[in-house]
Design an enzyme around this catalytic site. Structure first.
Site: not given
Length: 373
Positions: A58, A60, A308
């Site tokens: 992550h 951090e 689509l």
């Protein structure tokens, strides 16, 4: 609770964290794309990071590893609430506490029920000041895919369109390469690099036999997962997508009744076959997107033909449209950009709100957001 007062320094460092977070778009699913900046008491950046490919480590953790002992007494600027649950790695909230940061400035609360305020609560119980809400709208837009998966159970869907002034995507003979110029095509490849997956229908594969990879210099390793919708199982094993599935992940979504047959058909390839419900003879697009979210996808780019595109619009699952318009015309005998929507009254027409218009070489790129969001 009184809203925190943020300084100009806070705003500056959060902008840096937001910029870092964008580096993860398209390659960190199923995790969010997060940025983190660690700033010492004298205003020096001592660590910075963003979520790494595959979602680990992550942001951090990356920033803390760079900062080392310099993280003690620092302020952490994080674009999404630090995680508080134990998974493959310890929670980021614990990492920040153990590192000795004294303040955490966070842009957005994580809606994931495993977190959702618990990260901030953990920080505050440890005596760390946690201020939340700085540039929340910017953080929400960057992580709109992750938030969509958590809050709505489906990926955020962007429909990319390319047409002439008169909304034709090809000539009457089917020629479409190239309606738009090189700069617009380069932007299309950048969009591929920043999305988790690219979605096409079987007819596009049968007509064009595309590779659907990102072909920008320096971005070739950021090609998204290629997802084919093939209700009846008509896509052959010999297509480029099937033959290169070991190099770029390729998934084929088919009707439940065809699942076993297609598993056998593609068993000698690396194509992943996924079953979805059918409704009125068509794949249920809500179920399809739910299955893709279940596989971890958060951001899906659609580069489809008119059928689509129309199906997605009628299903109400298109969150954003990016329309590249070339300065040319084909006329009524050309192929329409969008197939029939069955609109007989203007009041029933799907509505979008224009968010930007800009020049891309000789073409124009117009972005629209879903008006119901």
């Amino acid at each position: 609770m009184t809203a925190p007062a943020f300084s100009e320094d806070d705003r500056h460092f959060m902008r840096v964290a937001l910029s870092l977070s964008k580096r993860g778009l398209g390659n960190v699913w199923p995790n969010p794309a997060v940025g983190c900046v660690l700033v010492s008491s004298d205003g020096t950046i001592v660590g910075r990071g963003h979520t790494q490919p595959g979602g680990r480590p992550h942001a951090e953790r990356v920033a803390l590893d760079i900062a080392g002992d310099l993280a003690r007494g620092a302020t952490a600027y994080v674009t999404l609430e630090p995680c508080s649950h134990f998974g493959k790695t310890p929670p980021c909230a614990v990492g920040l506490i153990d590192a000795g940061v004294t303040r955490v400035v966070c842009a957005l609360v994580d809606p994931d029920p495993r977190v959702s305020g618990r990260g901030h609560e953990m920080l505050r119980k440890a005596g760390i000041q946690a201020d939340v809400g700085l540039f929340a709208d910017d953080a929400r837009r960057i992580n709109e895919g992750f938030l969509s998966k958590v809050e709505r159970g489906r990926p955020f869907v962007t429909l990319k369109l390319a047409s002439t002034i008169d909304a034709r995507s090809a000539t009457s003979s089917g020629e479409s390469q190239w309606i738009t110029g090189q700069q617009a095509r380069d932007e299309g490849h950048l969009m591929r690099a920043t999305h988790d997956a690219i979605l096409v229908g079987a007819q596009t594969v049968l007509a064009d036999d595309p590779t659907l990879t990102c072909r920008l210099a320096g971005r070739s390793d950021q090609s998204p997962v290629r997802v084919i919708l093939d209700r009846s199982g008509t896509v052959p094993v010999t297509t480029k997508l099937a033959q290169t599935a070991s190099d770029v992940p390729t998934w084929l979504v088919t009707a439940e009744k065809n699942f076993t047959k297609l598993l056998e058909k593609f068993e000698k390839t690396s194509v992943k076959v996924i079953a979805a419900r059918c409704t009125a003879g068509h794949l249920d697009l809500h179920d399809v997107l739910g299955k893709l979210a279940g596989e971890g996808l958060t951001r899906v780019l659609v580069e489809s033909g008119g059928n689509l595109a129309a199906g997605l619009i009628k299903s109400g699952v298109v969150d954003r449209i990016v329309h590249f318009v070339a300065p040319s015309m084909i006329g009524a005998d050309g192929k329409a950009m969008i197939a029939d929507l069955g609109v007989d009254k203007l009041e029933n027409a799907p509505q979008f709100k224009r968010s930007s218009v800009r020049s891309v070489g000789q073409d124009i790129a117009i972005t629209y957001e879903n008006k119901t969001d």
